[in-house]
Enzyme design. Structure first.
Site, PDB file in Angstrom:
ATOM      1  N   ASP A  95       7.279  21.558 -26.439  1.00 52.54           N
ATOM      2  CA  ASP A  95       7.204  20.252 -25.774  1.00 52.54           C
ATOM      3  C   ASP A  95       8.250  20.256 -24.660  1.00 52.54           C
ATOM      4  O   ASP A  95       8.848  21.295 -24.375  1.00 52.54           O
ATOM      5  CB  ASP A  95       7.453  19.108 -26.764  1.00 52.54           C
ATOM      6  CG  ASP A  95       6.760  17.819 -26.349  1.00 52.54           C
ATOM      7  OD1 ASP A  95       5.826  17.388 -27.050  1.00 52.54           O
ATOM      8  OD2 ASP A  95       7.154  17.257 -25.306  1.00 52.54           O
ATOM      9  N   THR A 102       7.140  27.038   5.736  1.00 48.48           N
ATOM     10  CA  THR A 102       5.870  26.390   5.404  1.00 48.48           C
ATOM     11  C   THR A 102       4.709  27.238   5.897  1.00 48.48           C
ATOM     12  O   THR A 102       3.704  27.418   5.210  1.00 48.48           O
ATOM     13  CB  THR A 102       5.816  24.989   6.036  1.00 48.48           C
ATOM     14  OG1 THR A 102       7.068  24.345   5.842  1.00 48.48           O
ATOM     15  CG2 THR A 102       4.723  24.159   5.406  1.00 48.48           C
ATOM     16  N   HIS A 124      13.388  12.052   3.460  1.00 46.78           N
ATOM     17  CA  HIS A 124      12.762  13.297   3.836  1.00 46.78           C
ATOM     18  C   HIS A 124      12.538  14.220   2.640  1.00 46.78           C
ATOM     19  O   HIS A 124      11.419  14.679   2.433  1.00 46.78           O
ATOM     20  CB  HIS A 124      13.444  14.019   4.996  1.00 46.78           C
ATOM     21  CG  HIS A 124      12.487  15.044   5.459  1.00 46.78           C
ATOM     22  ND1 HIS A 124      11.406  14.737   6.286  1.00 46.78           N
ATOM     23  CD2 HIS A 124      12.307  16.305   5.057  1.00 46.78           C
ATOM     24  CE1 HIS A 124      10.655  15.823   6.390  1.00 46.78           C
ATOM     25  NE2 HIS A 124      11.171  16.780   5.652  1.00 46.78           N
ATOM     26  N   HIS A 182       0.843  -1.194   0.000  1.00 45.10           N
ATOM     27  CA  HIS A 182       0.000   0.000   0.000  1.00 45.10           C
ATOM     28  C   HIS A 182       0.879   1.244   0.000  1.00 45.10           C
ATOM     29  O   HIS A 182       0.692   2.158  -0.806  1.00 45.10           O
ATOM     30  CB  HIS A 182      -0.921  -0.019   1.225  1.00 45.10           C
ATOM     31  CG  HIS A 182      -1.578   1.295   1.525  1.00 45.10           C
ATOM     32  ND1 HIS A 182      -2.643   1.788   0.793  1.00 45.10           N
ATOM     33  CD2 HIS A 182      -1.322   2.240   2.459  1.00 45.10           C
ATOM     34  CE1 HIS A 182      -3.006   2.962   1.279  1.00 45.10           C
ATOM     35  NE2 HIS A 182      -2.223   3.277   2.298  1.00 45.10           N
ATOM     36  N   TYR A 206       8.908  16.040   0.496  1.00 44.89           N
ATOM     37  CA  TYR A 206       8.728  17.361  -0.110  1.00 44.89           C
ATOM     38  C   TYR A 206       8.515  17.253  -1.604  1.00 44.89           C
ATOM     39  O   TYR A 206       7.748  18.014  -2.190  1.00 44.89           O
ATOM     40  CB  TYR A 206       9.906  18.277   0.246  1.00 44.89           C
ATOM     41  CG  TYR A 206       9.826  18.643   1.693  1.00 44.89           C
ATOM     42  CD1 TYR A 206      10.634  18.032   2.633  1.00 44.89           C
ATOM     43  CD2 TYR A 206       8.848  19.534   2.129  1.00 44.89           C
ATOM     44  CE1 TYR A 206      10.489  18.310   3.970  1.00 44.89           C
ATOM     45  CE2 TYR A 206       8.704  19.817   3.469  1.00 44.89           C
ATOM     46  CZ  TYR A 206       9.529  19.203   4.387  1.00 44.89           C
ATOM     47  OH  TYR A 206       9.371  19.476   5.712  1.00 44.89           O
ATOM     48  N   GLU A 256      12.068  13.295  -0.161  1.00 41.17           N
ATOM     49  CA  GLU A 256      11.006  12.616  -0.908  1.00 41.17           C
ATOM     50  C   GLU A 256       9.622  13.126  -0.507  1.00 41.17           C
ATOM     51  O   GLU A 256       8.758  13.330  -1.371  1.00 41.17           O
ATOM     52  CB  GLU A 256      11.095  11.099  -0.673  1.00 41.17           C
ATOM     53  CG  GLU A 256       9.888  10.279  -1.095  1.00 41.17           C
ATOM     54  CD  GLU A 256       9.662  10.265  -2.597  1.00 41.17           C
ATOM     55  OE1 GLU A 256      10.585  10.650  -3.345  1.00 41.17           O
ATOM     56  OE2 GLU A 256       8.552   9.894  -3.030  1.00 41.17           O
ATOM     57  N   SER A 305      13.299   6.154 -13.881  1.00 43.21           N
ATOM     58  CA  SER A 305      12.227   6.933 -14.509  1.00 43.21           C
ATOM     59  C   SER A 305      12.167   8.333 -13.921  1.00 43.21           C
ATOM     60  O   SER A 305      12.095   9.329 -14.636  1.00 43.21           O
ATOM     61  CB  SER A 305      10.895   6.210 -14.290  1.00 43.21           C
ATOM     62  OG  SER A 305       9.820   7.088 -14.452  1.00 43.21           O
ATOM     63  N   SER A 306      12.232   8.420 -12.572  1.00 43.77           N
ATOM     64  CA  SER A 306      12.140   9.724 -11.919  1.00 43.77           C
ATOM     65  C   SER A 306      13.328  10.607 -12.249  1.00 43.77           C
ATOM     66  O   SER A 306      13.175  11.808 -12.463  1.00 43.77           O
ATOM     67  CB  SER A 306      12.083   9.554 -10.398  1.00 43.77           C
ATOM     68  OG  SER A 306      10.870   9.004 -10.014  1.00 43.77           O
ATOM     69  N   LYS A 344       3.955  30.150   3.652  1.00 46.74           N
ATOM     70  CA  LYS A 344       3.141  29.824   2.481  1.00 46.74           C
ATOM     71  C   LYS A 344       1.655  29.781   2.834  1.00 46.74           C
ATOM     72  O   LYS A 344       0.813  30.296   2.106  1.00 46.74           O
ATOM     73  CB  LYS A 344       3.584  28.491   1.878  1.00 46.74           C
ATOM     74  CG  LYS A 344       4.992  28.544   1.305  1.00 46.74           C
ATOM     75  CD  LYS A 344       5.365  27.234   0.667  1.00 46.74           C
ATOM     76  CE  LYS A 344       4.861  27.117  -0.756  1.00 46.74           C
ATOM     77  NZ  LYS A 344       5.660  27.901  -1.709  1.00 46.74           N
ATOM     78  N   HIS A 346      14.970  13.163  11.955  1.00 49.22           N
ATOM     79  CA  HIS A 346      13.805  13.282  12.823  1.00 49.22           C
ATOM     80  C   HIS A 346      12.879  12.075  12.636  1.00 49.22           C
ATOM     81  O   HIS A 346      11.918  11.911  13.357  1.00 49.22           O
ATOM     82  CB  HIS A 346      13.049  14.604  12.614  1.00 49.22           C
ATOM     83  CG  HIS A 346      12.371  14.750  11.275  1.00 49.22           C
ATOM     84  ND1 HIS A 346      12.429  15.898  10.549  1.00 49.22           N
ATOM     85  CD2 HIS A 346      11.594  13.914  10.537  1.00 49.22           C
ATOM     86  CE1 HIS A 346      11.736  15.770   9.426  1.00 49.22           C
ATOM     87  NE2 HIS A 346      11.228  14.557   9.399  1.00 49.22           N
ATOM     88  N   HIS A 347      13.200  11.225  11.663  1.00 47.21           N
ATOM     89  CA  HIS A 347      12.477   9.965  11.539  1.00 47.21           C
ATOM     90  C   HIS A 347      13.124   8.905  12.419  1.00 47.21           C
ATOM     91  O   HIS A 347      12.676   7.772  12.448  1.00 47.21           O
ATOM     92  CB  HIS A 347      12.509   9.483  10.087  1.00 47.21           C
ATOM     93  CG  HIS A 347      11.889  10.441   9.117  1.00 47.21           C
ATOM     94  ND1 HIS A 347      10.555  10.389   8.764  1.00 47.21           N
ATOM     95  CD2 HIS A 347      12.404  11.486   8.442  1.00 47.21           C
ATOM     96  CE1 HIS A 347      10.298  11.362   7.901  1.00 47.21           C
ATOM     97  NE2 HIS A 347      11.403  12.051   7.688  1.00 47.21           N
ATOM     98  N   SER A 369      -1.246  27.399  -5.561  1.00 44.70           N
ATOM     99  CA  SER A 369      -0.913  28.809  -5.768  1.00 44.70           C
ATOM    100  C   SER A 369      -1.443  29.358  -7.080  1.00 44.70           C
ATOM    101  O   SER A 369      -1.384  30.563  -7.307  1.00 44.70           O
ATOM    102  CB  SER A 369       0.601  29.006  -5.702  1.00 44.70           C
ATOM    103  OG  SER A 369       1.101  28.565  -4.472  1.00 44.70           O
ATOM    104  N   TRP A 387       7.002   0.119   3.816  1.00 41.91           N
ATOM    105  CA  TRP A 387       7.508   0.803   2.617  1.00 41.91           C
ATOM    106  C   TRP A 387       8.890   1.377   2.877  1.00 41.91           C
ATOM    107  O   TRP A 387       9.631   1.652   1.942  1.00 41.91           O
ATOM    108  CB  TRP A 387       6.530   1.893   2.156  1.00 41.91           C
ATOM    109  CG  TRP A 387       6.743   3.234   2.766  1.00 41.91           C
ATOM    110  CD1 TRP A 387       6.231   3.687   3.946  1.00 41.91           C
ATOM    111  CD2 TRP A 387       7.532   4.310   2.239  1.00 41.91           C
ATOM    112  NE1 TRP A 387       6.665   4.978   4.186  1.00 41.91           N
ATOM    113  CE2 TRP A 387       7.455   5.380   3.151  1.00 41.91           C
ATOM    114  CE3 TRP A 387       8.300   4.470   1.085  1.00 41.91           C
ATOM    115  CZ2 TRP A 387       8.102   6.595   2.952  1.00 41.91           C
ATOM    116  CZ3 TRP A 387       8.959   5.692   0.879  1.00 41.91           C
ATOM    117  CH2 TRP A 387       8.850   6.730   1.809  1.00 41.91           C
ATOM    118  N   ARG A 439       2.030   1.195  15.256  1.00 43.86           N
ATOM    119  CA  ARG A 439       1.789   1.061  13.820  1.00 43.86           C
ATOM    120  C   ARG A 439       1.999  -0.365  13.368  1.00 43.86           C
ATOM    121  O   ARG A 439       2.704  -1.139  14.018  1.00 43.86           O
ATOM    122  CB  ARG A 439       2.860   1.858  13.062  1.00 43.86           C
ATOM    123  CG  ARG A 439       2.668   3.278  12.875  1.00 43.86           C
ATOM    124  CD  ARG A 439       3.898   3.832  12.175  1.00 43.86           C
ATOM    125  NE  ARG A 439       3.862   3.620  10.734  1.00 43.86           N
ATOM    126  CZ  ARG A 439       4.675   4.214   9.896  1.00 43.86           C
ATOM    127  NH1 ARG A 439       5.590   5.032  10.354  1.00 43.86           N
ATOM    128  NH2 ARG A 439       4.590   3.983   8.613  1.00 43.86           N
TER     129      ARG A 439
END
Lengths: 376, 535, 295
Positions: free
Chosen positions: B114, B337, B262, B85, B266, B264, B178-179, B340, B311-312, B277, B150, B459
């Protein structure tokens, strides 16, 4: 209108956090029974209220705007699109708030890391899927496994009050003394957490993490493993009995005596019936998690023992795999975890249960000799 | 002359391509296309399919968690469900959806014909179905699919992982390639192909946020590739990166993973920030408040995102000095943040608002993403995190920033740009229904998870103690509602794409601005072959 | 207004989908080889799949780059297109740098944190109680569990082969720069000579590195399984070597194209891209030399 009401309701719910800590609808963490857990609770409530206030202000402005500045109300759009003063203000003010928050947080963290000058040292080892507690000063240790019957989990029996939060042998600690915990793991990463102590620390295989607790109130405290560690991650809880110091000393004395007696049991002559009885008990608490109560296993990761080549084959091979494990698989080297009595009993049981009926047995003395031979 | 092997347009490729054909005929059009609109469409369809697949897994998870006890799946399979998932939603739904939006809109927004490297663009897309075919096939392999979350921490994923783990590693390598290629394309397009007169500060926010996202992708996807390779070596070739017996450390895995992980997150939100925006000013009929500071805030967030990864890992036992550094850096990232969020509210303030579906999703985004931000702020307080880490409080946090955050951002964008893509307006009533049902379902599903975490529920468990039962039941009901509602979205999109709606003008939105609104709806197959002048 | 050359957008192309099949097949095959081999089963099906994948990739590389070369030589690429390629190559090299950064990070962490902690120093020094007798040294002449990860008997000193390799690579960066200047000046013969020299130096590097690996494996018992020292040593030098081989292939292709008359003094991005890649490979080697061999 609907928008306004729904969101106001959500905000009210948020604000009523601390009040609504009732039984099954518990919404907040408990302050706990240690200085650390209380400090954490204080930090938690502070940051929560800061967020609530900011939310009320910002969302309040938003809702007002949604209400008043709608085209359908005829409001014409203004044209401003920048204001340096306001931008500077709403950068600086949050920064100041956060710095203010960081100061007490720093103090609490430094305190949590100070494991010096402990009164008691306990080594905690995470296994798949149970905990082992070794009292280093007193040289004894034991496993602590989930004691909720499988029938309750599989919905064949009503669930007890402490469903999934009960163990056979809880950790016992003295009240009012600093207990240093040395955490490690035998296989994968686990994590030891008791919410009411405000203590959580990962158990990393090959490394030791230090942590400490000083419990202020006697009682029974429950927690769970909090790092995914395989299939029974949700089934390896923690129970801690915090007892007055005198009671603790008595208990220590009893444990040391029992450990001595176990050592003597190795030397005694065991009958087949005695081994089978002990073996079934030990098998259920140690082996059944993977190989299942009826020996059918969960192939391919956990082979069946009923009718298996090893259990009905050469005894030496059977002893080898139980004592030394099998590298590259989940089969652990139980020689390090279990005493000779349990190993002998388990092997005997496996060779004779579920129709295997080999008729042979292994004695604790033989296992003791085997282990000596291995070291040479 | 030469003998070119390219598809059917051998002679054409060698001529100046003044006269542009429409799309090729037949299904092979989609295999051989180089057109950013085609590729954008494929990404969006693929991502929605993955969203439904990952969502189905979530439905099974929530069905199992509806009540205490094991009713539907065994713990081994439950762990595979939670792992897949997460992987499918992160790498198969959210990221490709944003790439699809980028492909469609970036060339239009900057006035380019293009993307910079159109063939590589198509390769980036087709690698994704390939990667996910391999990933999903692991569920059917001996020993089952990945079952270690994950975040695939070692040694659960190395020594104790199923045999299919090696396939999982290569599937992610393919998705990563790909990314990376997509990011190279985005950066080159934005830096090199803007219409004359479009300076960097004149670029719209969606372009800015994608430029920064692409930079983040280039910096951290290779690090993910690195940790995947180390895993591969530990599993198959006897290295000891993550094994203390050889001098390695399982925590090393976490450092390298989260250095990727991390930024990722963002990567998964900045494009949404950009889209919001555009949408909020359009429906407030008022320019975006603080365009420049929005750009700077996004840059600040991106830079800081490299400094906060541990922080993870507050509970793994890193030295206290490191712990403090990461706490401070994480608190700091709340500031830009917040800026914004304030700017969006200031854009709405004293505007002239209407509340069509894009705006509904955008407003819900601002509020609920901020709620997710609040729980994030709480998580940043390291001592407190010891109580939150690896509980449902974290699950609540990231689902708030990802579902009403990224996903609502994608829905808002889809409704906003569907008229441009299809030439027709979508059904507004159905869309509003989709919004409200999603809003209620999502909050019912995830708000109680805050309480569950605080009450002590860990979890990644398939069964739980009795005191957690009531909120789990509520959460499951909300999840079922949210899941079912997404089929309505499918219906709305198909209905619109088939022309069952009002024809759309070039600019169907009263307050929308930008080059993309100057071309007809639907946008012609080739646009801006000659770049426009931007004043 | 000056005439604006249209940005070339190819109408259709089969190469991306072929490349997808190629990459997917190659990696699926590689996985099958590893998994089957790890379980002691036959790896022949894995090797077949892998080989098919590699062939597809080779076909695709020839075809795709071939198309690009033909389009370029037909004058279809505007200066703007040239800039797209430059940006693309630069950012690709940046992503490669980040890939190496992950491995350098692992090396740093192992040396500064993990190994000292296991040896008893620092915040997590109590871990040493799990590994009695382990002392932290670098390189790891003993590992915490030698039965699982046998320690090497010796290490590769920096001042032998590695120093020679450093000189080879740095020289090759010099030779390719001379070649580039020759190309810009129109001196084709000089260009071929100096580019050829670069390739020779590169091949020598690869040869010496292979010899060093054989020495490590056979004489020193320094292998991938030699604990974290072996792991980081071989992964860093190994990936670097792979990039050298890739770079050498690129340079050789450029040489072949030059012999065929491709590239002019003011239009030779392919050559420049290969040269940039080559310099990147050289810089990574210098980092390796310092952090893996010397320090």
């Amino acid at each position: 209108m609907r928008v306004h009401a729904k969101r106001a309701l959500a905000l009210c719910g948020l604000a009523l956090f601390p009040v609504m800590s009732m039984a099954d609808w518990t919404m907040n963490m408990s302050p706990g029974v240690t200085q650390t857990s209380n400090d954490i609770y204080g930090l938690h409530m502070t940051i929560l209220w800061i967020c609530v206030v900011i939310g009320v202000v910002v969302f309040g402005v938003m809702f007002w705007s949604i209400f008043a500045h709608r085209k359908s109300r005829g409001h014409k759009p203004a044209n401003f699109h920048e204001n340096t003063t306001v931008e500077v203000l709403w950068t600086i003010i949050p920064l100041v708030v956060l710095v203010a928050m960081a100061i007490p947080a720093t103090a609490t963290l430094i305190d949590m890391y100070d494991t010096t000058e402990a009164d008691v040292d306990i080594k905690i080892t995470g296994y798949q899927w149970k905990w082992k507690y070794d009292y280093l000063d007193d040289e004894f240790g034991y496993f602590s496994s989930l004691s909720t019957p499988r029938d309750q989990i599989n919905n064949r029996q009503t669930k007890g009050d402490n469903y999934l939060l009960e163990v056979d042998n809880p950790l016992v600690v003295p009240v009012g003394q600093k207990v240093r915990l040395l955490m490690t793991a035998n296989d994968v990463i686990h994590s030891w957490w008791v919410p009411e102590f405000g203590l959580k620390k990962d158990a990393i295989p090959g490394f030791i993490n230090e942590a400490w607790i000083r419990v202020d109130t006697p009682g029974t405290y429950r927690g769970q493993c909090t790092e995914l560690c395989g299939k029974d991650h949700g089934f390896m809880p923690i129970v801690v009995e915090a007892v007055p110091q005198a009671e603790y000393q008595t208990w220590i004395g009893e444990q040391r005596a029992a450990a001595e007696k176990e050592k003597e049991l190795t030397q005694k002559e065991w009958t087949m019936a005695e081994l089978m009885e002990r073996g079934e008990k030990s098998y259920q608490s140690t082996c059944a998690a993977c190989h299942q109560a009826d020996g059918s296993g969960l192939p391919p990761s956990f082979p069946a023992l009923r009718g298996s080549a090893i259990a009905v084959g050469d005894i030496a091979g059977h002893i080898d795999i139980v004592v030394n494990g099998k590298r590259g698989t989940a089969m652990q080297a139980f020689g390090e975890q279990l005493n000779e009595v349990d190993i002998a009993a388990i092997i005997t049981y496996e060779r004779n249960a579920w129709g295997n009926n080999m008729g042979d047995m292994v004695t604790p003395k033989e296992i003791f000799g085997y282990k000596i031979q291995q070291q040479q | 002359m030469s003998t070119v092997a390219d598809a059917h347009t051998s002679e054409h490729s060698l001529e100046q391509n003044h006269d542009h054909h429409g799309p090729a005929k037949g299904w092979t059009r989609w295999l051989f296309t180089t057109n950013h609109k085609d590729i954008g469409t494929m990404y969006l369809i693929f991502s929605f399919g993955m969203f439904l697949l990952g969502g189905t897994m979530a439905m099974v998870i929530r069905a199992e968690l509806f009540q205490p006890g094991l009713q539907i799946v065994q713990p081994e399979f439950f762990n595979q469900l939670t792992t897949m998932h997460g992987l499918i939603m992160v790498f198969g739904a959210v990221m490709p959806a944003f790439v699809g939006l980028a492909n469609w809109m970036l060339p239009l927004m900057v006035g380019a014909p293009d993307m910079a490297l159109p063939r590589m663009n198509n390769w980036s897309f087709w690698l994704l179905p390939c990667a996910f075919l391999i990933l999903v096939s692991t569920l059917f392999m001996d020993g089952g699919g990945p079952n270690f979350g994950w975040t695939f921490y070692a040694p659960l994923s190395t020594t104790y992982g199923p045999p299919s783990t090696t396939y999982f590693i290569f599937a992610l390598h393919i998705a990563g390639a790909s990314s990376i290629m997509g990011a190279i394309n985005v950066i080159s397009t934005i830096l090199n192909m803007r219409a004359p007169g479009m300076t960097l500060m004149k670029m719209p926010l969606f372009v800015w946020t994608w430029l920064i996202t692409a930079f983040l992708l280039l910096a951290v996807m290779p690090v993910l590739a690195g940790v995947l390779t180390m895993m591969l070596m530990d599993i198959n070739f006897g290295t000891s990166f993550f094994d203390a017996s050889g001098g390695g450390d399982p925590v090393l895995f976490q450092h390298i993973f989260w250095f990727f992980g991390h930024p990722e997150v963002y990567i998964m939100i900045l494009p949404a920030f950009g889209a919001i925006s555009h949408i909020v000013p359009a429906f407030s009929r008022k320019p975006l408040f603080g365009h420049a500071s929005m750009v700077y805030a996004t840059c600040a967030i991106a830079l800081l995102s490299f400094l906060v990864w541990a922080h993870h890992m507050f509970t793994v036992g890193i030295p206290v000095a490191g712990q403090l550094f990461f706490m401070y850096a994480t608190l700091l990232i709340a500031v830009p943040t917040g800026v914004k969020v304030f700017n969006w509210v200031a854009t709405m303030f004293r505007g002239s608002m209407t509340f069509e579906a894009p705006m509904l999703f955008a407003i819900a985004f601002i509020i609920l993403f901020t709620v997710g931000g609040f729980s994030g702020l709480m998580l940043a307080i390291a001592p407190a995190d010891f109580q939150y880490h690896d509980t449902y409080f974290v699950v609540a946090h990231f689902h708030y920033v990802l579902v009403p955050g990224a996903i609502f951002g994608i829905f808002a964008s889809a409704y906003f740009w569907l008229p441009k893509w299809t030439g027709y307006m979508y059904d507004e009533t159905l869309a509003k229904t989709h919004f409200w049902l999603s809003f209620v379902g999502m909050n019912l599903a995830f708000f109680p998870m805050h309480f569950l975490g605080l009450a002590g529920m860990p979890r990644r468990i398939p069964d739980y103690a009795l005191q957690f039962a009531d909120f789990n039941m509520v959460s499951s009901i909300g999840a079922f509602l949210f899941g079912a509602t997404q089929l309505l979205f499918l219906f709305i999109v198909v209905k619109c794409a088939r022309g069952n709606g009002e024809p759309a003008a070039a600019n169907p939105w009263d307050g929308a601005e930008g080059l993309e609104w100057t071309v007809p709806s639907p946008a012609p197959y080739h646009t801006f072959s000659t770049p426009p002048e931007v004043r | 207004m000056s005439e604006h050359q249209e940005y070339y957008v190819p109408e259709q192309s089969k190469w991306p989908i072929i490349a997808t099949f190629g990459l997917g097949t190659t990696l699926f095959g590689a996985a099958t080889i590893m998994v089957d081999g790890g379980q002691g089963a036959s790896t022949s099906s894995g090797w077949m799949i892998f080989t098919v994948g590699l062939l597809l990739m080779a076909y695709m590389i020839f075809g795709w780059f071939g198309s690009v070369v033909r389009e370029s030589r037909a004058g279809l690429y505007s200066p703007q297109m040239d800039r797209s390629f430059r940006w693309g190559m630069s950012w690709f090299i940046f992503s490669e740098i980040m890939f190496f950064a992950a491995f350098f990070g692992a090396l740093f962490y192992a040396r500064v944190f993990a190994v000292p902690w296991l040896g008893g120093e620092g915040d997590r020094g109590s871990s040493n109680m799990l590994w009695e007798g382990f002392q932290a040294t670098w390189p790891l002449i003993n590992t915490p569990d030698p039965s699982l990860y046998p320690a090497p008997k010796g290490i590769i000193g920096p001042w032998g082969l590695p120093l020679i390799n450093t000189i080879l690579l740095v020289s090759s960066s010099f030779t390719i720069t001379v070649a580039h200047h020759a190309l810009k000046a129109g001196s084709r013969k000089k260009l071929k000579l100096w580019l050829g020299a670069t390739i020779v130096l590169a091949l020598a590097f690869v040869g010496f590195q292979a010899e060093e690996y054989m020495h490590a494996y056979q004489d020193l018992n320094l292998t991938l399984q030699s604990g974290i020292y072996g792991s980081t040593f071989f992964m860093l030098t190994g990936f670097h070597g792979a990039h050298v081989i890739l770079g050498t292939i690129m340079l050789t292709v450029m040489l072949i194209r030059i012999i065929k008359g491709h590239f002019s003094a003011d239009n030779h991005f392919g050559f420049e891209a290969a040269a940039w890649y080559w310099h990147f490979v050289d810089v990574v080697w210098l980092m390796l030399f310092v952090f893996v061999y010397v320090i």
